[in-house]
Design a protein around this motif. Structure first.
Motif, mmCIF file in Angstrom:
data_model
loop_
_atom_site.group_PDB
_atom_site.id
_atom_site.type_symbol
_atom_site.label_atom_id
_atom_site.label_comp_id
_atom_site.label_asym_id
_atom_site.label_seq_id
_atom_site.Cartn_x
_atom_site.Cartn_y
_atom_site.Cartn_z
ATOM 1 N N SER A 17 0.827 -1.211 0.000
ATOM 2 C CA SER A 17 0.000 0.000 0.000
ATOM 3 C C SER A 17 0.858 1.256 0.000
ATOM 4 C CB SER A 17 -0.895 0.016 1.241
ATOM 5 O OG SER A 17 -1.767 -1.095 1.272
ATOM 6 N N ARG A 19 0.073 5.769 0.499
ATOM 7 C CA ARG A 19 -0.875 6.858 0.616
ATOM 8 C C ARG A 19 -0.248 8.115 0.036
ATOM 9 N NH1 ARG A 19 -4.029 9.968 5.542
ATOM 10 N NH2 ARG A 19 -1.965 10.884 5.932
ATOM 11 N N ARG A 66 -9.934 -0.802 -4.348
ATOM 12 C CA ARG A 66 -8.531 -0.802 -3.898
ATOM 13 C C ARG A 66 -8.063 0.579 -3.465
ATOM 14 N NH1 ARG A 66 -4.561 -1.895 -7.359
ATOM 15 N NH2 ARG A 66 -5.669 -1.143 -9.222
ATOM 16 N N GLN A 81 -5.480 6.830 -0.824
ATOM 17 C CA GLN A 81 -5.008 5.589 -0.196
ATOM 18 C C GLN A 81 -5.064 4.502 -1.248
ATOM 19 O OE1 GLN A 81 -3.838 4.958 3.023
ATOM 20 N NE2 GLN A 81 -3.367 2.931 2.179
ATOM 21 N N ASN A 83 -4.329 0.592 -1.935
ATOM 22 C CA ASN A 83 -4.091 -0.734 -1.377
ATOM 23 C C ASN A 83 -4.011 -1.777 -2.482
ATOM 24 O OD1 ASN A 83 -4.292 0.392 1.228
ATOM 25 N ND2 ASN A 83 -6.493 0.007 1.312
#
Length: 118
Positions: A17, A19, A66, A81, A83
């Motif tokens: 992940s 951000r 996602r 974000q 993921n």
């Protein structure tokens, strides 16, 4: 002077992940639609996600489930974000601010590189 500054990009493995953040100044943030775009090498820039002034969101089909876009009006910042990243998410990610949902006009950041390896 309008400024949009992206941060948070980097190199990660597939499945991880990241951000992204986009800090803005010189605009009335709360009145702007905020969006994230991306451009992969040899491809056109594409809309990834956008969020309205009332926090309505829209996502590209390729990132639904996602990625999550959010905004903090107190910090004049928009986030993405990301993921379960995939190699096909590799691109330069740009944020954009516009007073209209269509995003036909507005201001761009300089971009941040996201690289996902398999």
């Amino acid at each position: 002077q309008v400024q949009l500054v992206e941060s948070g990009g980097g190199s990660v493995q597939a499945g991880e992940s990241l951000r992204l953040s986009c800090s803005t100044s010189g605009i009335t943030f709360s009145r702007n639609v905020l969006a994230w775009y991306r451009q992969a090498p040899g491809k056109q820039r594409e809309l990834v996600a956008r969020i309205s002034t009332t926090r309505t969101t829209e996502y590209a089909d390729s990132v639904k489930g996602r990625f999550t876009i959010s905004r903090d009006n107190a910090k004049n910042t928009v986030y993405l974000q990301m993921n379960s990243l995939k190699p096909e998410d590799t691109a330069v990610y740009y944020c954009k601010a516009s007073y209209t949902w269509t995003m036909l006009s507005g201001s761009w950041g300089q971009g941040t590189q996201v690289t996902v390896s398999s």
